[in-house]
Design a protein around this motif. Structure first.
Motif, short mmCIF file in Angstrom:
data_model
loop_
_atom_site.label_atom_id
_atom_site.label_comp_id
_atom_site.label_asym_id
_atom_site.label_seq_id
_atom_site.Cartn_x
_atom_site.Cartn_y
_atom_site.Cartn_z
N TYR A 45 0.35 20.90 -3.20
CA TYR A 45 1.40 20.58 -4.16
C TYR A 45 0.98 19.51 -5.16
O TYR A 45 1.78 19.04 -5.95
CB TYR A 45 2.68 20.13 -3.43
CG TYR A 45 3.22 21.19 -2.51
CD1 TYR A 45 3.68 22.41 -3.00
CD2 TYR A 45 3.26 20.98 -1.14
CE1 TYR A 45 4.15 23.39 -2.15
CE2 TYR A 45 3.75 21.95 -0.29
CZ TYR A 45 4.19 23.16 -0.79
OH TYR A 45 4.67 24.13 0.05
N GLY A 46 -0.28 19.08 -5.08
CA GLY A 46 -0.79 18.08 -6.01
C GLY A 46 -0.61 16.64 -5.55
O GLY A 46 -0.99 15.72 -6.26
N LEU A 47 -0.04 16.46 -4.36
CA LEU A 47 0.14 15.11 -3.83
C LEU A 47 -1.11 14.70 -3.04
O LEU A 47 -1.79 15.56 -2.47
CB LEU A 47 1.35 15.07 -2.89
CG LEU A 47 2.68 15.50 -3.47
CD1 LEU A 47 3.73 15.58 -2.38
CD2 LEU A 47 3.11 14.55 -4.57
N VAL A 48 -1.39 13.39 -2.99
CA VAL A 48 -2.48 12.92 -2.13
C VAL A 48 -2.10 13.27 -0.70
O VAL A 48 -0.97 13.06 -0.26
CB VAL A 48 -2.70 11.40 -2.30
CG1 VAL A 48 -3.75 10.91 -1.31
CG2 VAL A 48 -3.11 11.06 -3.73
N HIS A 49 -3.05 13.84 0.03
CA HIS A 49 -2.82 14.30 1.40
C HIS A 49 -2.40 13.14 2.30
O HIS A 49 -2.94 12.03 2.20
CB HIS A 49 -4.09 14.95 1.95
CG HIS A 49 -3.87 15.73 3.18
ND1 HIS A 49 -3.71 15.15 4.41
CD2 HIS A 49 -3.75 17.07 3.38
CE1 HIS A 49 -3.52 16.08 5.32
NE2 HIS A 49 -3.54 17.26 4.72
N GLY A 50 -1.44 13.39 3.18
CA GLY A 50 -0.96 12.38 4.11
C GLY A 50 -2.05 11.81 4.99
O GLY A 50 -2.00 10.65 5.40
N GLY A 51 -3.06 12.61 5.30
CA GLY A 51 -4.17 12.12 6.12
C GLY A 51 -4.95 11.01 5.43
O GLY A 51 -5.46 10.09 6.08
N VAL A 52 -5.04 11.07 4.10
CA VAL A 52 -5.72 10.01 3.34
C VAL A 52 -4.90 8.72 3.42
O VAL A 52 -5.45 7.63 3.62
CB VAL A 52 -5.94 10.44 1.87
CG1 VAL A 52 -6.56 9.31 1.06
CG2 VAL A 52 -6.80 11.69 1.81
N LEU A 53 -3.57 8.86 3.29
CA LEU A 53 -2.71 7.69 3.41
C LEU A 53 -2.79 7.10 4.82
O LEU A 53 -2.82 5.88 4.99
CB LEU A 53 -1.26 8.06 3.07
CG LEU A 53 -1.01 8.57 1.65
CD1 LEU A 53 0.42 9.07 1.53
CD2 LEU A 53 -1.31 7.52 0.62
N ALA A 54 -2.83 7.96 5.84
CA ALA A 54 -2.94 7.48 7.22
C ALA A 54 -4.27 6.77 7.45
O ALA A 54 -4.32 5.73 8.14
CB ALA A 54 -2.77 8.64 8.20
N TYR A 55 -5.36 7.30 6.89
CA TYR A 55 -6.66 6.61 6.98
C TYR A 55 -6.54 5.21 6.39
O TYR A 55 -7.00 4.22 6.98
CB TYR A 55 -7.77 7.39 6.25
CG TYR A 55 -8.89 6.46 5.84
CD1 TYR A 55 -9.89 6.13 6.75
CD2 TYR A 55 -8.89 5.86 4.59
CE1 TYR A 55 -10.88 5.21 6.41
CE2 TYR A 55 -9.87 4.95 4.24
CZ TYR A 55 -10.85 4.63 5.15
OH TYR A 55 -11.82 3.70 4.81
N LEU A 56 -5.96 5.14 5.20
CA LEU A 56 -5.85 3.85 4.50
C LEU A 56 -5.00 2.87 5.30
O LEU A 56 -5.34 1.68 5.42
CB LEU A 56 -5.26 4.07 3.10
CG LEU A 56 -5.33 2.91 2.14
CD1 LEU A 56 -6.76 2.39 1.95
CD2 LEU A 56 -4.75 3.33 0.79
N ALA A 57 -3.92 3.35 5.90
CA ALA A 57 -3.09 2.49 6.75
C ALA A 57 -3.91 2.00 7.95
O ALA A 57 -3.93 0.81 8.25
CB ALA A 57 -1.85 3.24 7.22
N ASP A 58 -4.59 2.90 8.63
CA ASP A 58 -5.36 2.57 9.82
C ASP A 58 -6.38 1.47 9.51
O ASP A 58 -6.43 0.45 10.19
CB ASP A 58 -6.06 3.83 10.34
CG ASP A 58 -6.89 3.60 11.59
OD1 ASP A 58 -6.72 2.57 12.28
OD2 ASP A 58 -7.72 4.47 11.89
#
Length: 138
Positions: A45-58
């Motif tokens: 859908y053109g959004l940054v993948h949630g896995g990338v956000l989760a990596y950044l949080a981790d």
């Protein structure tokens, strides 16, 4: 933990290198990490993948925890809430803070924003986590 050493740790992580992650600042109970956004990080859908956000949080939560526990740490757990789609922007930025630290365990939280070329930021996720002090051999 000193920022030069912390940047060496980040550079030694092949996945962090793949994403182009950089440690912007570290200290005063706070860690700031950024990832440049390109289309390889997006989902259908053109959004940054949630896995990338989760990596950044981790990673950012763990760097904040290391300010209280020292450099030998591992994530024990984290929760993340995606509050808005990360679509328009060129940088993902996570600002994590150390909330509490004991001798072996730390609690941290972070805000993840997508930043546009003009410097405007939009909140896209919030996370909290726990990190444990460990020996390098664990």
């Amino acid at each position: 933990m000193d920022i030069t050493f912390a940047r060496q740790v980040l550079a030694a992580q092949p996945f962090s290198e793949l994403l182009g992650a950089r440690l912007v600042s570290l200290g005063d109970d706070r860690a700031v990490l950024e990832i440049p956004v390109d289309d390889r990080l997006r989902q259908q859908y053109g959004l940054v993948h949630g896995g990338v956000l989760a990596y950044l949080a981790d990673n950012s939560l763990t760097y904040a925890a290391a300010l209280g526990l020292g450099p030998n740490v591992l994530t024990s757990g984290l929760t993340i809430d995606y509050v808005s789609g990360a679509r328009d922007g060129s940088i993902l930025r996570s600002t994590a803070e150390l909330v509490h630290s004991s001798r072996r365990k730390a609690a941290t939280r972070c805000l993840i924003e997508i930043v546009d070329d003009a410097g405007g930021a939009k909140l896209c996720a919030v996370a909290q986590g726990t990190t444990l002090a460990t020996s390098a051999a664990d």
